[in-house]
Scaffold this active site. Structure first.
Site, PDB file in Angstrom:
ATOM      1  N   HIS A 184       0.824  -1.208   0.000  1.00  0.00           N
ATOM      2  CA  HIS A 184       0.000   0.000   0.000  1.00  0.00           C
ATOM      3  C   HIS A 184       0.856   1.255   0.000  1.00  0.00           C
ATOM      4  CE1 HIS A 184      -2.410   3.095   2.261  1.00  0.00           C
ATOM      5  NE2 HIS A 184      -3.217   2.828   1.258  1.00  0.00           N
ATOM      6  N   GLU A 192       2.093   1.815  -3.466  1.00  0.00           N
ATOM      7  CA  GLU A 192       1.023   2.362  -4.303  1.00  0.00           C
ATOM      8  C   GLU A 192       0.947   3.878  -4.158  1.00  0.00           C
ATOM      9  OE1 GLU A 192      -3.360   3.503  -3.610  1.00  0.00           O
ATOM     10  OE2 GLU A 192      -2.992   1.448  -2.937  1.00  0.00           O
ATOM     11  N   HIS A 193       1.046   4.365  -2.929  1.00  0.00           N
ATOM     12  CA  HIS A 193       1.029   5.807  -2.697  1.00  0.00           C
ATOM     13  C   HIS A 193       2.246   6.491  -3.339  1.00  0.00           C
ATOM     14  CE1 HIS A 193      -2.077   6.839   0.532  1.00  0.00           C
ATOM     15  NE2 HIS A 193      -2.309   5.567   0.234  1.00  0.00           N
ATOM     16  N   GLU A 227      -4.232   7.803   7.525  1.00  0.00           N
ATOM     17  CA  GLU A 227      -5.207   6.857   6.973  1.00  0.00           C
ATOM     18  C   GLU A 227      -5.443   5.701   7.942  1.00  0.00           C
ATOM     19  OE1 GLU A 227      -5.924   4.369   2.786  1.00  0.00           O
ATOM     20  OE2 GLU A 227      -4.040   5.454   3.126  1.00  0.00           O
TER      21      GLU A 227
END
Length: 423
Positions: free
Chosen positions: A51, A54-55, A131
């Site tokens: 993740h 991905e960012h 997040e």
């Protein structure tokens, strides 16, 4: 011309797969790179790295700053996005058909020439920590992480996709670069496109802009080992959030379509058994539904409900009674209704270039071929009431998993649930 005649597949010499579908009645193209690398491919010290990566992919390349990536896409009215799941990470863009070259250029650029600027990395680390904090503060979200971890304890399939705060704080730039180099390879990635396109032109663009993607095998994921068990956490909330689940089926399992219909008629809509019995007749919940989460080598089948502290005591026996009854009898009327819902979902998704793009990639990664829509519809139509009952018995007689978050005092424990299921 049928759908299969508009679907084309090319395997490049590098090992990269390119699949596309021409949709003549649209003016847009969706293009994406779908990498078979997600949470289940991480090591313990890397949890959350898929993740994080991905960012970071959007935070600058050798030719583009993070701002320029956004500006170039939005200057042509396009949309770019990405997501991380337990088995995949996807990077995709939707543009007008004349801008397909830009779309391929940008996705190829971020997957092969990202720089992982140290300042951008630290800023994005802070964003991801925010997040994680937001997810922890959202009980009807975080309860699914607890459910997953309880179903698959002590293994990558049970880890949270966002990662834990301490892991995210410790991940280094070198770790991100090494993970990308190891898992983002030509044999581990499917390039998919759908919309107003020419397949040969897309292939030519992919050959040019993905030329630097590593051509080598990627490490295999650790097999998933379902265990089950119970997790409960008392929190001062207005509602208790409950997920009850069982081992599900894989994408390629013969009971995949029966399990879809089972989920639909049990808790898939306003006409479903759980919604009618628990909400409409008794008013015990605002939200209750069932779900399937298939993987390449297994899956999960679950039921979610959010209810009040006192109502939880009555909710669980009623839910388990519906679980028991669906193993014994399914009417032709509700089966037909479930078939119609699933079929409509499949066919409606074909109208979206983005959805179709994702379907093409997933089918290639799971089955090694694109499955004709006619074949999918036929498989849905072939499911009988006996198939649904048999599948329900297969799933619901396995060891259950329970996750409860909130005022949990009235939620029956796992031994009580197991006894009721066995009765």
């Amino acid at each position: 011309m049928n759908a299969q005649e508009t679907v084309r597949l090319t395997r490049l010499a590098s090992g990269l797969t390119v699949v596309s579908e021409r949709m003549d009645r649209v003016e847009t193209v969706s293009f994406g790179a779908y990498v078979a690398a997600g949470t289940r491919h991480e090591r313990a010290e890397e949890n959350g790295i898929s993740h994080f990566l991905e960012h970071m992919a959007f935070k600058g390349t050798e030719r583009r700053s993070a701002q320029r990536i956004a500006e170039e896409i939005e200057a042509v009215g396009g949309h770019i996005n990405a997501y991380t799941s337990r088995e995949h990470t996807a990077y995709y863009v939707k543009v007008l058909k004349e801008n397909i070259g830009l779309a391929v250029d940008i996705i190829g650029d971020i997957l092969t020439h990202s720089t992982f600027d140290p300042q951008e990395l630290e800023r994005e680390r802070g964003v991801i920590l925010q997040e994680i904090g937001q997810a922890n503060d959202t009980p009807d979200d975080i309860v699914f992480d607890y459910f997953q971890e309880t179903a698959f304890p002590g293994q990558p399939m049970g880890w949270p996709t966002l990662g834990k705060e301490e892991r995210i704080r410790a991940l280094s730039r070198a770790a991100l670069m090494e993970y990308m180099h190891t898992h983002y390879t030509t044999t581990n990635t499917v390039i998919a496109a759908a919309g107003a396109l020419d397949h040969d032109a897309v292939v030519e663009l992919v050959e040019r802009h993905f030329a630097d993607l590593a051509a080598k095998p990627a490490p295999a994921a650790e097999p998933a080992r379902y265990h089950g068990g119970e997790f409960r956490q008392a929190r001062t909330l207005d509602q208790v959030h409950i997920v009850l689940g069982f081992p599900g089926v894989a994408y390629a399992d013969p009971d995949y379509y029966p399990s879809l219909l089972l989920s639909t008629l049990l808790g898939g809509g306003m006409s479903s058994r759980l919604f009618q019995e628990i909400r409409e007749k008794r008013g015990l919940v605002y939200s209750i539904y069932s779900f399937t989460s298939p993987y390449t080598d297994g899956g999960l089948f679950g039921i979610y409900a959010g209810t009040g502290e006192q109502e939880a005591e009555e909710l669980m026996p009623l839910t388990l009674e519906e679980v028991r009854k669906v193993q014994e009898h399914v009417t032709e009327e509700e089966l037909a209704r479930a078939r119609a819902q699933v079929k409509a979902s499949v066919l409606m998704s074909l109208e979206s270039t983005t959805s179709r793009c994702e379907q093409l990639a997933r089918q290639m990664q799971v089955f090694g071929r694109v499955i004709p829509t006619e074949e999918i519809v036929a498989r849905i139509a072939a499911v009988t009431a006996e198939d649904v009952c048999r599948t329900a018995a297969r799933l619901f007689r396995a060891p259950p998993t329970l996750a409860a978050l909130g005022p949990v005092s009235k939620v029956p424990g796992l031994p009580v649930i197991v006894d009721r299921l066995a009765a």
